[in-house]
Structure formats: structure tokens, C-alpha cells
Design an enzyme around this catalytic site. Structure first.
Site, short mmCIF file in Angstrom:
data_model
loop_
_atom_site.label_atom_id
_atom_site.label_comp_id
_atom_site.label_asym_id
_atom_site.label_seq_id
_atom_site.Cartn_x
_atom_site.Cartn_y
_atom_site.Cartn_z
N MET A 30 0.84 -1.20 0.00
CA MET A 30 0.00 0.00 0.00
C MET A 30 0.88 1.26 0.00
O MET A 30 0.41 2.36 0.30
CB MET A 30 -0.95 0.00 1.20
N LEU A 33 6.75 3.24 1.47
CA LEU A 33 7.65 2.09 1.64
C LEU A 33 8.70 2.32 2.73
O LEU A 33 9.22 3.42 2.89
CB LEU A 33 8.34 1.78 0.30
N HIS A 34 8.98 1.26 3.46
CA HIS A 34 9.99 1.28 4.52
C HIS A 34 10.83 0.00 4.40
O HIS A 34 10.62 -0.80 3.47
CB HIS A 34 9.34 1.41 5.89
N HIS A 37 9.12 -3.34 3.66
CA HIS A 37 8.81 -3.57 2.25
C HIS A 37 10.09 -3.91 1.47
O HIS A 37 10.08 -4.78 0.60
CB HIS A 37 8.20 -2.31 1.63
N LYS A 149 4.65 -9.90 9.38
CA LYS A 149 4.07 -8.92 10.31
C LYS A 149 2.55 -9.02 10.24
O LYS A 149 1.86 -8.94 11.23
CB LYS A 149 4.51 -7.51 9.98
N GLN A 153 -2.89 -12.32 7.49
CA GLN A 153 -3.04 -12.02 6.05
C GLN A 153 -2.28 -13.05 5.21
O GLN A 153 -2.80 -13.55 4.20
CB GLN A 153 -2.52 -10.61 5.78
N MET A 184 8.29 -2.33 11.91
CA MET A 184 8.12 -1.26 10.92
C MET A 184 6.72 -1.32 10.34
O MET A 184 6.18 -2.39 10.08
CB MET A 184 9.15 -1.38 9.83
N SER A 186 3.93 1.46 7.89
CA SER A 186 3.66 2.79 7.33
C SER A 186 2.91 3.63 8.35
O SER A 186 3.08 4.85 8.43
CB SER A 186 2.83 2.67 6.05
P1 AMP Z 1 1.43 -2.82 3.50
O1 AMP Z 1 2.01 -1.80 2.59
O2 AMP Z 1 1.40 -2.42 4.94
O3 AMP Z 1 0.11 -3.38 3.01
O4 AMP Z 1 2.43 -4.05 3.47
C1 AMP Z 1 2.81 -4.64 2.26
C2 AMP Z 1 3.57 -5.90 2.57
O5 AMP Z 1 4.72 -5.57 3.36
C3 AMP Z 1 2.75 -6.91 3.38
O6 AMP Z 1 3.04 -8.21 2.90
C4 AMP Z 1 3.28 -6.72 4.77
O7 AMP Z 1 3.16 -7.88 5.58
C5 AMP Z 1 4.74 -6.39 4.51
N1 AMP Z 1 5.30 -5.68 5.66
C6 AMP Z 1 4.84 -4.53 6.22
N2 AMP Z 1 5.59 -4.20 7.28
C7 AMP Z 1 6.52 -5.17 7.41
C8 AMP Z 1 7.59 -5.41 8.32
N3 AMP Z 1 7.86 -4.59 9.35
N4 AMP Z 1 8.36 -6.50 8.14
C9 AMP Z 1 8.12 -7.35 7.10
N5 AMP Z 1 7.13 -7.18 6.21
C10 AMP Z 1 6.35 -6.11 6.36
#
Ligand code: AMP
Length: 279
Positions: A30, A33-34, A37, A149, A153, A184, A186
């Protein structure tokens, strides 16, 4: 690096790549990015010829009172990161590309999605599975990477792929944390400095649980109670859930053993954070 926002263009490109025998890996996100991601992007980079990162804040997975409008976004920064990481294609559809007027088809996993985040965020996983299935059809990946995390899901997507015979390998990647242990996310951006400090209670509660298990405690209720006590010390924290479940079936368990999932969701002020450990 190519940036594509049209679903049709993305799908045609993917199908052409496949016709030429190229493999595709996909990292759905989504945006904002950190390093979490980035860990997925780096794992996906080495697993296929072409790496597609998708950036789409999916309205269908947000409830009416949730934080869709305040969800952090910074596409320019995200694109710079993707470029630097050697991403081949960034797919950035708009809401109307994914859900055009009259859209009426949804995918729902009905077992693993029930508890945990599914219980306190009704409709959330229906939104997730629907968008992920659509992204899979558009991007045509051979493999897709998700973070642990969002443990539930990952389980739900693996189940959807299995149940619907979708020929895509789903790969789970470890949780990436800040130096002080906060997972981590967003959403961390929406924490003020005091909340940022209080947010560490999630990690502290999980570490305490791990410590108790290490010392021989097996009673899930005792472990849960010790976590509740840690979270409740923080003035801005409100527990959404703290649950101890089987790491595969996601069923509630009374005894903690190898393969048990300890997961929690906590509001710090208005920001809802999640974290987990697998024993
Ligand atoms: P999001 O943008 O939050 O929907 O996350 C996109 C993908 O990044 C999902 O598969 C999350 O599980 C993964 N993700 C988000 N935060 C982390 C994290 N701290 N460590 C590992 N994967 C992450």
C-alpha cells in the site's frame, strides 16, 4: 523502471513477458515504503526475471470508521526507492482502475479470516483477498512475497491460493523492526513522539511472553494476562486484541507450545498497530 497505472496495460505487459518465457515476482504493497517492504523487494528481486511492485491503498480493506483518508502516502519517494532497488515495474492503479463503477465481485476466505483482525475489522480480509486476487490476475506473477508482520493475512492468502488453485508461490518473509524493536509499519508515521515511545509496549509484551515461555510457562491465559498488564500501563494504549492461537489453523489454544502464534493489535492513540511472534 516502468511505472504503469492502467490495469489493461499492466496485464498485457505481464502476458507478453510470460509468452517470452520470463518469470515474474510480485510484491503487493500500500506504499509509503519502509525497510519492511524493502526486505520483500530484495527477496523477490532474486527469485524471478521481472520484479513488479504494486502500490495501491485498497479502500475495500478499510472499514467505514478506519484510517483510509489518513493512511500515509508518498508516491514520489516510493518510486525513487523502487528505482534504487532495481524494480522493473511499479504498478500504481487508481481506485477506479481496480473498482470501476458497477464493480460487484468479491472473494472471501471463510475460516482463517474469522478471528484476530478479522473479528475486529469486519470485511477487512474480504477486501484483502479480493484485491490480491485481482492483482494476481493483472500482474501474472509466478511468486508473490508477503511479510509475517501481517501473519493472518499471509495465512489467508496462502489458503486462497490453495483453495482456488491459483498457480502462484506465496513466500512469507520475517518481520523487520526499528532498532528499538518496534515493527516497521507505514502507520508508525502517524504516531506523535509520546505515542512512538508508548508503541514499544507491543514489543515489550511479546518479549515478556517469550520470556515466560522460555521459563517453562505454558498456560496461555497466564501469558496473555502478563501482556495485558504491560499494555495497560501506557496511557494512550487501548487493546484491540491479544490472542494466542495455533500458528497454522489459527484456532485458539490453551497451552503454548512450538508453533503457537502470539498476536496482538493495539491502538496507540488513533493509530492501530499489530505485531506477533511465533513460538
Ligand atoms: P502494507 O504496505 O502495509 O500493506 O504491506 C505490504 C507488505 O509488506 C505486506 O506483505 C506486509 O506484511 C509487509 N510488511 C509490512 N511491514 C513489514 C515489516 N515490518 N516487516 C516485514 N514485512 C512487512
Amino acid at each position: 523502471m516502468e511505472v504503469i497505472s492502467s490495469t489493461q496495460e499492466m496485464q498485457q505487459k505481464a502476458l507478453a513477458l510470460k509468452r517470452h518465457g520470463r518469470t515474474i515476482s510480485c510484491v503487493p504493497t500500500m506504499g509509503f515504503l519502509h525497510e519492511g517492504h524493502l526486505s520483500l523487494i530484495r527477496a523477490a528481486r532474486t527469485s524471478a526475471d521481472i520484479l513488479v511492485v504494486t502500490i495501491f491503498v485498497n479502500p475495500a480493506q478499510f472499514g467505514p470508521t478506519e484510517d483510509l483518508s489518513s493512511y500515509p502516502r508518498d508516491l514520489k519517494h516510493d518510486l525513487a526507492i523502487c528505482e534504487k532497488e532495481g524494480v522493473d515495474v511499479v504498478f500504481t492503479p487508481g481506485t477506479a482502475d481496480i473498482y470501476p463503477e458497477g464493480y460487484s465481485t468479491y472473494i472471501e476466505e471463510t475460516d482463517l479470516s474469522k478471528g484476530l483482525c478479522g473479528a475486529t475489522r469486519p470485511g477487512h480480509f474480504r477486501g484483502v483477498t479480493t484485491v490480491v486476487a485481482k492483482l494476481f490476475n493483472i500482474v501474472q506473477p509466478d511468486s508473490a512475497f508477503f511479510g509475517r508482520k501481517d501473519y493472518q493475512q499471509l495465512c489467508v492468502i496462502k489458503k486462497m491460493v490453495k483453495d482456488l488453485n491459483i498457480p502462484i508461490r506465496i513466500i512469507g518473509c520475517p518481520i523487520v523492526r526499528e532498532d528499538d524493536g518496534l515493527a516497521m509499519s507505514s502507520r508508525n508515521k502517524n504516531l506523535n513522539p509520546d505515542e512512538r515511545k508508548e508503541a514499544l509496549c507491543l514489543r515489550r509484551a511479546l518479549l515478556r511472553a517469550e520470556e515466560l515461555v522460555g521459563a517453562g510457562e505454558k498456560d496461555a491465559a497466564v501469558i496473555r494476562e502478563s501482556m495485558v498488564n504491560i499494555i495497560e500501563k501506557e496511557p494512550s494504549a487501548r487493546i484491540d486484541y491479544i490472542e494466542i492461537r495455533d500458528g497454522e489453523t489459527l484456532e485458539l489454544v490453551d497451552r503454548v507450545e512450538e508453533g503457537t502464534l502470539i498476536a496482538l493489535a493495539v491502538f496507540i492513540g488513533k493509530t492501530r498497530l499489530i505485531d506477533n511472534i511465533l513460538i
